[in-house]
Design an enzyme around this catalytic site. Structure first.
Site, PDB file in Angstrom:
ATOM      1  N   THR A   1       0.757  -1.135   0.053  1.00  0.00           N
ATOM      2  CA  THR A   1       0.026   0.019   0.180  1.00  0.00           C
ATOM      3  C   THR A   1       0.886   1.453  -0.130  1.00  0.00           C
ATOM      4  OG1 THR A   1      -1.561  -1.385   1.349  1.00  0.00           O
ATOM      5  CG2 THR A   1      -1.760   1.227   1.202  1.00  0.00           C
TER       6      THR A   1
ATOM      7  N   TYR B   1     -13.341  -4.914  -1.837  1.00  0.00           N
ATOM      8  CA  TYR B   1     -14.607  -4.571  -2.823  1.00  0.00           C
ATOM      9  C   TYR B   1     -15.506  -5.797  -2.810  1.00  0.00           C
ATOM     10  CZ  TYR B   1     -17.243  -2.788  -6.522  1.00  0.00           C
ATOM     11  OH  TYR B   1     -18.303  -2.231  -7.108  1.00  0.00           O
TER      12      TYR B   1
ATOM     13  N   TYR C   1      -2.366 -10.062   5.094  1.00  0.00           N
ATOM     14  CA  TYR C   1      -2.453  -8.617   5.152  1.00  0.00           C
ATOM     15  C   TYR C   1      -3.990  -8.644   5.601  1.00  0.00           C
ATOM     16  CZ  TYR C   1      -1.900  -3.629   4.587  1.00  0.00           C
ATOM     17  OH  TYR C   1      -1.757  -2.103   4.985  1.00  0.00           O
TER      18      TYR C   1
ATOM     19  N   ARG D   1      -9.309  -0.667   5.010  1.00  0.00           N
ATOM     20  CA  ARG D   1      -9.011  -0.657   3.700  1.00  0.00           C
ATOM     21  C   ARG D   1     -10.000  -1.549   2.811  1.00  0.00           C
ATOM     22  NH1 ARG D   1      -5.152   2.920   1.697  1.00  0.00           N
ATOM     23  NH2 ARG D   1      -3.585   3.601   3.342  1.00  0.00           N
TER      24      ARG D   1
ATOM     25  N   LYS E   1       0.325  -9.412   8.844  1.00  0.00           N
ATOM     26  CA  LYS E   1       0.370  -8.158   9.137  1.00  0.00           C
ATOM     27  C   LYS E   1      -1.101  -7.919   9.674  1.00  0.00           C
ATOM     28  CE  LYS E   1       1.108  -3.640   7.300  1.00  0.00           C
ATOM     29  NZ  LYS E   1       1.630  -2.962   5.861  1.00  0.00           N
TER      30      LYS E   1
ATOM     31  N   ILE F   1       5.431  -3.811  11.001  1.00  0.00           N
ATOM     32  CA  ILE F   1       5.624  -3.390   9.766  1.00  0.00           C
ATOM     33  C   ILE F   1       5.218  -1.832   9.735  1.00  0.00           C
ATOM     34  CG2 ILE F   1       5.086  -3.844   7.158  1.00  0.00           C
ATOM     35  CD1 ILE F   1       4.624  -6.756   7.983  1.00  0.00           C
TER      36      ILE F   1
END
Length: 291
Positions: A47, A111, A137, A142, A165, A206
């Protein structure tokens, strides 16, 4: 390369030139800067690396060049995830052919909003077919949907899924550390949780802030190791407002502005992320205490 004792990884920005193309010289300079200031592993094409705006050819070139520059000094994790399982597998397979790439960071599909069973099926397929060890992740802010602790623990049993993560609560983070296999890597993706993640027994962080504060974050973790809780806490208190400021506008615009200002040129972000305006820059630099 394994991830033993790798507690500070940097989610690296992608350096562009004035024409917003990949800049090889700036990439060398940035990587050497990071490795000289505490970074023990690199996340490339994630990202913060503006993966949504990079073409597949650019991603492969970026990863190939990064691997050559790093030359085995630290682990490299490539962002390969998408919301298309077949496409994620195909791209991960291509990345797996690049010598020096150690794992794939694969985001929870965004999405299309899969349920937990769909997430398990997606990550299992990528782990079995992609050709690289997988780090999940999990970032619901997001992608809208959140992978639950139970789902992560199920996937942790898959031998080619080596870590996560995690961008969620410390309660959930602690549950993962407590219940996952001992060799399963549990990183926080939230800079403000850096100290708590380490203190609670996780792998580390991270980080975006490590572009600027790698030395301080390294010293904080060293203080944890030596049992100096007061010193470690002082570092985190000092860093927390700076870490927050690096997300005062859509990332990676603030960290790119700071790096550019400090003489570590990385260019502006690509649209749809705008560079900071002068007022935003001035406010950021005051908070970061850079002149």
């Amino acid at each position: 390369m394994n991830f033993e004792n790798v507690d500070l990884m940097t989610a690296m920005v992608t350096p562009f030139n004035a024409q917003q193309q990949l800049d090889d010289e700036r990439l060398v300079s940035l990587i050497e800067h990071l490795l000289a200031h505490g970074t023990q592993g690199l996340i490339v094409g994630g990202t913060t690396g503006e993966a949504p705006t990079l073409s597949e050819a650019e991603k492969l070139a970026l990863l190939t060049k990064t691997a050559k520059i790093v030359a085995g000094r630290v682990p490299i994790v490539a962002g390969t995830g998408s919301n298309n399982t077949a496409a994620t597998i195909a791209f991960t397979q291509k990345v797996s052919q690049i010598k020096g790439i150690d794992a794939a960071l694969v985001v929870v599909p965004y999405y299309n909003k899969p349920d937990q069973a769909g997430m398990i099926a997606h990550f299992t397929a990528v782990a079995e077919q992609g050709g690289l060890p997988v780090i999940i992740y999990n970032i619901p802010g997001r992608v809208i949907v959140k992978m639950t602790v139970a789902t992560i623990l199920t996937l942790a049993k898959q031998p080619n899924i080596i870590g996560v993560k995690q961008c969620a609560s410390m309660e959930e983070y602690g549950a993962l550390v407590e219940q996952a296999p001992a060799d399963f890597l549990v990183y926080t993706g939230e800079d403000a949780q850096s100290l708590a993640a380490k203190e609670i027994g996780g792998a580390g962080v991270i980080s975006v802030a490590s572009h600027l504060y790698g030395d301080e974050m390294t010293a904080m973790y060293q203080a944890v190791t030596t049992g100096d809780v007061a010193l470690a806490a002082k570092y985190q208190r000092d860093l927390t407002p700076k870490m927050a400021a690096l997300f005062s506008a859509p990332s990676p615009s603030p960290v790119k502005a700071a790096l550019n200002y400090l003489g570590q040129p990385v260019g502006d972000p690509r649209l749809p992320i705008l560079p900071l305006n002068s007022e935003q820059e001035a406010k950021l630099f005051v908070t970061l205490n850079i002149k």
